[in-house]
Design an enzyme around this catalytic site. Structure first.
Site, PDB file in Angstrom:
ATOM      1  N   HIS A 307      70.057  10.125  52.829  1.00  0.00           N
ATOM      2  CA  HIS A 307      69.186   9.821  51.683  1.00  0.00           C
ATOM      3  C   HIS A 307      70.059   9.595  50.457  1.00  0.00           C
ATOM      4  CE1 HIS A 307      65.955  10.123  48.724  1.00  0.00           C
ATOM      5  NE2 HIS A 307      65.151   9.872  49.729  1.00  0.00           N
ATOM      6  N   ASP A 364      61.315  10.451  56.897  1.00  0.00           N
ATOM      7  CA  ASP A 364      60.886   9.588  58.010  1.00  0.00           C
ATOM      8  C   ASP A 364      61.241  10.142  59.379  1.00  0.00           C
ATOM      9  OD1 ASP A 364      61.749   6.991  55.807  1.00  0.00           O
ATOM     10  OD2 ASP A 364      59.725   7.484  56.477  1.00  0.00           O
TER      11      ASP A 364
HETATM   12  C1  SDX Z   1      63.208   6.509  52.484  1.00  0.00           C
HETATM   13  O1  SDX Z   1      65.024   6.480  47.902  1.00  0.00           O
HETATM   14  C2  SDX Z   1      64.003   7.159  48.326  1.00  0.00           C
HETATM   15  O2  SDX Z   1      63.517   8.065  47.693  1.00  0.00           O
HETATM   16  C3  SDX Z   1      63.454   6.669  49.673  1.00  0.00           C
HETATM   17  C4  SDX Z   1      62.375   7.531  50.317  1.00  0.00           C
HETATM   18  C5  SDX Z   1      61.088   7.526  49.516  1.00  0.00           C
HETATM   19  O3  SDX Z   1      60.323   8.501  49.630  1.00  0.00           O
HETATM   20  O4  SDX Z   1      60.798   6.491  48.854  1.00  0.00           O
HETATM   21  O5  SDX Z   1      62.852   8.854  50.439  1.00  0.00           O
HETATM   22  C6  SDX Z   1      62.008   7.008  51.708  1.00  0.00           C
HETATM   23  O6  SDX Z   1      63.517   5.351  52.405  1.00  0.00           O
HETATM   24  C7  SDX Z   1      64.030   7.506  53.255  1.00  0.00           C
HETATM   25  C8  SDX Z   1      65.274   6.842  53.948  1.00  0.00           C
HETATM   26  C9  SDX Z   1      64.828   6.180  55.273  1.00  0.00           C
HETATM   27  N1  SDX Z   1      65.955   5.381  55.828  1.00  0.00           N
HETATM   28  C10 SDX Z   1      66.583   5.775  56.961  1.00  0.00           C
HETATM   29  O7  SDX Z   1      66.365   6.832  57.537  1.00  0.00           O
HETATM   30  C11 SDX Z   1      67.610   4.753  57.465  1.00  0.00           C
HETATM   31  C12 SDX Z   1      68.906   5.471  57.844  1.00  0.00           C
HETATM   32  N2  SDX Z   1      69.524   5.976  56.593  1.00  0.00           N
HETATM   33  C13 SDX Z   1      70.523   5.146  55.986  1.00  0.00           C
HETATM   34  O8  SDX Z   1      70.375   3.781  56.124  1.00  0.00           O
HETATM   35  C14 SDX Z   1      70.966   5.653  54.610  1.00  0.00           C
HETATM   36  O9  SDX Z   1      71.198   6.983  54.730  1.00  0.00           O
HETATM   37  C15 SDX Z   1      70.070   5.404  53.400  1.00  0.00           C
HETATM   38  C16 SDX Z   1      69.705   3.970  53.248  1.00  0.00           C
HETATM   39  C17 SDX Z   1      68.837   6.236  53.474  1.00  0.00           C
HETATM   40  C18 SDX Z   1      70.856   5.842  52.151  1.00  0.00           C
HETATM   41  O10 SDX Z   1      71.941   4.987  52.056  1.00  0.00           O
HETATM   42  P1  SDX Z   1      73.031   5.134  50.872  1.00  0.00           P
HETATM   43  O11 SDX Z   1      72.660   6.214  49.939  1.00  0.00           O
HETATM   44  O12 SDX Z   1      73.273   3.762  50.328  1.00  0.00           O
HETATM   45  O13 SDX Z   1      74.312   5.647  51.646  1.00  0.00           O
HETATM   46  P2  SDX Z   1      75.384   4.704  52.310  1.00  0.00           P
HETATM   47  O14 SDX Z   1      74.698   3.625  53.103  1.00  0.00           O
HETATM   48  O15 SDX Z   1      76.357   4.309  51.251  1.00  0.00           O
HETATM   49  O16 SDX Z   1      76.071   5.709  53.365  1.00  0.00           O
HETATM   50  C19 SDX Z   1      77.118   6.596  52.957  1.00  0.00           C
HETATM   51  C20 SDX Z   1      77.892   6.890  54.228  1.00  0.00           C
HETATM   52  C21 SDX Z   1      78.369   5.615  54.950  1.00  0.00           C
HETATM   53  O17 SDX Z   1      79.507   5.959  55.710  1.00  0.00           O
HETATM   54  P3  SDX Z   1      80.999   5.607  55.057  1.00  0.00           P
HETATM   55  O18 SDX Z   1      81.000   4.128  54.777  1.00  0.00           O
HETATM   56  O19 SDX Z   1      81.087   6.467  53.796  1.00  0.00           O
HETATM   57  O20 SDX Z   1      81.964   6.020  56.143  1.00  0.00           O
HETATM   58  O21 SDX Z   1      77.032   7.562  55.178  1.00  0.00           O
HETATM   59  C22 SDX Z   1      76.874   6.724  56.320  1.00  0.00           C
HETATM   60  C23 SDX Z   1      77.261   5.325  55.912  1.00  0.00           C
HETATM   61  O22 SDX Z   1      77.708   4.564  57.038  1.00  0.00           O
HETATM   62  N3  SDX Z   1      75.463   6.814  56.704  1.00  0.00           N
HETATM   63  C24 SDX Z   1      75.020   6.901  57.957  1.00  0.00           C
HETATM   64  C25 SDX Z   1      73.619   7.037  57.843  1.00  0.00           C
HETATM   65  N4  SDX Z   1      73.271   7.031  56.554  1.00  0.00           N
HETATM   66  C26 SDX Z   1      74.404   6.899  55.843  1.00  0.00           C
HETATM   67  N5  SDX Z   1      75.661   6.848  59.133  1.00  0.00           N
HETATM   68  C27 SDX Z   1      74.883   6.958  60.252  1.00  0.00           C
HETATM   69  N6  SDX Z   1      73.524   7.102  60.236  1.00  0.00           N
HETATM   70  C28 SDX Z   1      72.878   7.144  59.051  1.00  0.00           C
HETATM   71  N7  SDX Z   1      71.545   7.284  59.020  1.00  0.00           N
END
Ligand code: SDX
Length: 428
Positions: A307, A364
Site C-alpha cells: 500500500h 483487497d
Molecule cells: C487500493 O491508495 C489507496 O488508498 C488505495 C486503496 C483505497 O482504499 O483507495 O487502499 C485501495 O488500491 C489498495 C491496493 C490494491 N492493489 C494491490 O493489491 C496490487 C498489488 N500492490 C502493488 O501493486 C503496490 O503495492 C501498490 C500499487 C498498492 C502500491 O505501490 P507503490 O506504493 O507505488 O509501491 P511500489 O510499486 O513503488 O513498490 C515498492 C516496492 C517495489 O520493489 P523494489 O522496486 O523497491 O524492489 O515493493 C514492491 C515493488 O516491486 N512491491 C511488490 C508489491 N507491492 C509493491 N512486490 C510484490 N508484490 C506486491 N504486491
C-alpha cells in the site's frame, strides 16, 4: 516545528511556509516556488511526496495503521454504524440525528428510480462486458437523463444531486449484475433498508420472494463502510481533478469508477481471488507465487499486498480478515481459499523481501472471500468497492468545489527532442 523551509540554489535562498495539519502532519507550501525561482518546479512521480489539497474528510496514519472518517475511527464505524450514517458523515461532516437520517434516506428513496431508457443502454452491452465498464458508462449516461449541472453554491441543489446519485447508483449496480446473469431488471423494495434493498435488487429471483439473511446484510454493511473513503487515493484524485474543470458530478464519478477498475487499485480485489484460485489449482503451491512476486523479471505481483500509505498494516484488512472468519462460519461455508489466503499472508509476513518493503495485506486481500460468500461473482467485486466508495467520492468532489480549488494541471520536466526543422518526406 520551524515556520518555514529554505531551499538554496546557486547561493540564492528561497523560503517557503511550513504548515501543520490538525493531526500534526507537516507540509511545505511550495505554491510560490515556480514564480519565486523563475521557473523551477518539483518532480514527484506518482505524487508519493506531494499533497494535492487540504482536506477535512479522512485521516490516514500509515505508520500506525489509523483510519478515521471525520475523526471517527474505522473500527468503531464498522462495528456500530450503518452505511448510510457513514455516507451522511462523510458528505455533511457529522453523524446524523435520527431525524436527519430518516430524511436523508427518504430523500434518497425518492430518487431511487432511473429513467426507463437506461434499460436500453444496459441491454446494448454484451453479457461478456466487464461490470466496471458498464457501471462507469451508465453513471456517465445519467447526465443525459439529469442534464442540469450542480450549482454547488445552492445547498438545496447540491443536496438534491447527492441524494439523486446515492439513490440511483445501486440500481445501476443491480441492473449491471442482473443483465449479466439473464435476470429481469428489478427495483427491489423501497420499504427496505439501503443495504437490504441492494441485496434484493441484485439477487431476487423472478419466481420467488427474496429472504433477507442478517449475516449477509451485516457483512455487506461493514464492507461498504470499510470502502467508503480513503483520502487522496488514485480514484478519488481522479474524481477531484475531473471535477476541478467544473465537469459535472456524474461524469466525475464515472471517471473515478474507471480509475478504480485498475488491478493496482480497486481491481485488485478481483485479481486477488483469481490469484488465490490459481494457487488452489496449482495444488496450493504458495511458494511458487511468492517467488514470482519477488522476481523482478516477472510482472506478477502478490495481489492484495502492499500500500502506498500503510507501512505496518491496513486496519481495514484486519477487520475484514476477522469478518471473513465470522461470515463463513455463520453461513456454514468452508472455503479452502480462505486457508490459502491465510497461509500466503503468514509466508509473506515472514519473508525478508516483503518485510524490507513493508508489504502487508491491504483492503483487497480478504474482501473478495466475503463477497464470494455473499454470492457476489468475482467480476462484480470492484463494482461493490465502487458502491462503498461512492459517498467518499461525493464528499471529496464537493469539498474540492466548495473550496474553489483551481483546475488541476500539473507541470512536467520535458526530456524530449530540442528544436529541429521540418524535413519534407521525400528527404527523410
Ligand atoms: C487500493 O491508495 C489507496 O488508498 C488505495 C486503496 C483505497 O482504499 O483507495 O487502499 C485501495 O488500491 C489498495 C491496493 C490494491 N492493489 C494491490 O493489491 C496490487 C498489488 N500492490 C502493488 O501493486 C503496490 O503495492 C501498490 C500499487 C498498492 C502500491 O505501490 P507503490 O506504493 O507505488 O509501491 P511500489 O510499486 O513503488 O513498490 C515498492 C516496492 C517495489 O520493489 P523494489 O522496486 O523497491 O524492489 O515493493 C514492491 C515493488 O516491486 N512491491 C511488490 C508489491 N507491492 C509493491 N512486490 C510484490 N508484490 C506486491 N504486491
Amino acid at each position: 516545528m520551524a515556520k518555514s523551509a529554505t531551499i538554496e540554489i546557486d547561493g540564492q535562498k528561497f523560503e517557503f511556509p511550513i504548515i501543520t495539519g490538525t493531526e500534526n502532519e507537516v507540509a511545505i507550501d511550495i505554491s510560490s516556488l515556480r514564480s519565486a525561482t523563475k521557473g523551477i518546479i518539483t518532480l514527484d512521480a506518482g505524487y508519493k511526496n506531494t499533497g494535492s489539497c487540504k482536506s477535512k474528510i479522512t485521516f490516514l496514519d500509515g505508520e500506525n495503521g489509523i483510519l478515521r472518517y471525520r475523526g471517527y475511527s474505522i473500527e468503531e464505524l464498522a462495528e456500530k454504524a450503518s452505511f448510510l450514517e457513514v455516507a451522511y458523515l462523510l458528505i455533511f461532516g457529522d453523524l446524523p440525528t435520527q431525524e436527519q437520517y430518516e430524511k436523508f434516506y427518504n430523500d434518497i428513496k425518492s430518487y431511487s428510480v432511473v429513467d426507463d431508457d437506461v434499460r436500453k443502454i444496459v441491454d446494448a452491452f454484451p453479457k461478456s462486458a466487464h461490470p466496471m465498464g458498464i457501471v462507469s458508462s451508465l453513471t456517465s449516461a445519467l447526465t443525459a437523463f439529469n442534464p442540469s449541472s450542480v450549482n454547488v453554491n445552492s445547498e438545496q441543489e447540491a443536496y438534491k444531486a447527492i441524494v439523486r446519485i446515492i439513490g440511483k447508483f445501486p440500481v445501476l449496480v443491480a441492473w449491471t449484475f442482473r443483465k449479466k446473469h439473464g435476470l429481469p431488471l428489478d427495483y427491489g423494495d423501497k420499504n427496505l433498508g439501503y443495504v437490504e434493498n441492494v441485496l434484493k435488487m441484485m439477487f431476487k429471483q423472478p419466481n420467488e420472494d427474496y429472504v433477507q439473511n442478517d449475516v449477509i446484510v451485516d457483512a455487506l454493511n461493514k464492507l461498504l463502510i470499510l470502502h467508503a473513503d480513503h483520502e487522496q487515493n488514485c480514484s478519488t484524485s481522479t474524481v477531484r481533478i475531473t471535477g476541478s474543470s467544473h465537469a459535472g458530478l456524474f461524469v466525475s464519478l464515472s471517471a473515478g469508477i474507471s480509475a478504480l477498475w485498475g488491478p493496482l487499485h480497486g481491481g485488485a480485489n478481483q485479481a486477488v481471488l483469481e490469484m488465490l484460485e490459481a494457487i488452489k489449482e496449482d495444488g496450493g503451491d504458495t511458494k511458487k507465487y511468492m517467488a514470482k512476486a519477488k522476481d523482478k523479471d516477472d510482472p506478477f505481483r502478490l495481489m492484495g499486498f502492499g500500500h502506498r500509505v500503510y507501512k505496518n498494516f491496513d486496519p481495514r484488512a484486519r477487520i475484514i480478515k476477522k469478518a471473513a472468519d465470522e461470515v463463513l462460519d455463520d453461513l456454514g461455508i468452508d472455503d479452502p481459499i480462505l486457508d490459502i489466503a491465510k497461509g500466503l499472508e503468514k509466508e509473506a509476513l515472514e519473508d525478508q523481501y516483503f518485510v524490507d518493503r513493508k508489504l502487508y495485506p491491504n483492503v483487497d486481500f480478504y474482501s473478495g472471500i466475503i463477497y464470494r460468500a455473499l454470492g457476489i461473482p468475482t467480476d462484480m467485486f470492484t463494482v461493490m468497492f465502487a458502491l462503498g466508495r461512492l459517498p467518499g467520492w461525493i464528499a471529496q468532489w464537493f469539498e474540492m468545489r466548495l473550496n474553489k480549488e483551481p483546475i488541476g494541471r500539473p507541470r512536467q520536466l520535458y526530456v524530449g527532442e530540442t528544436a529541429r526543422p521540418f524535413v519534407p518526406i521525400e528527404k527523410r
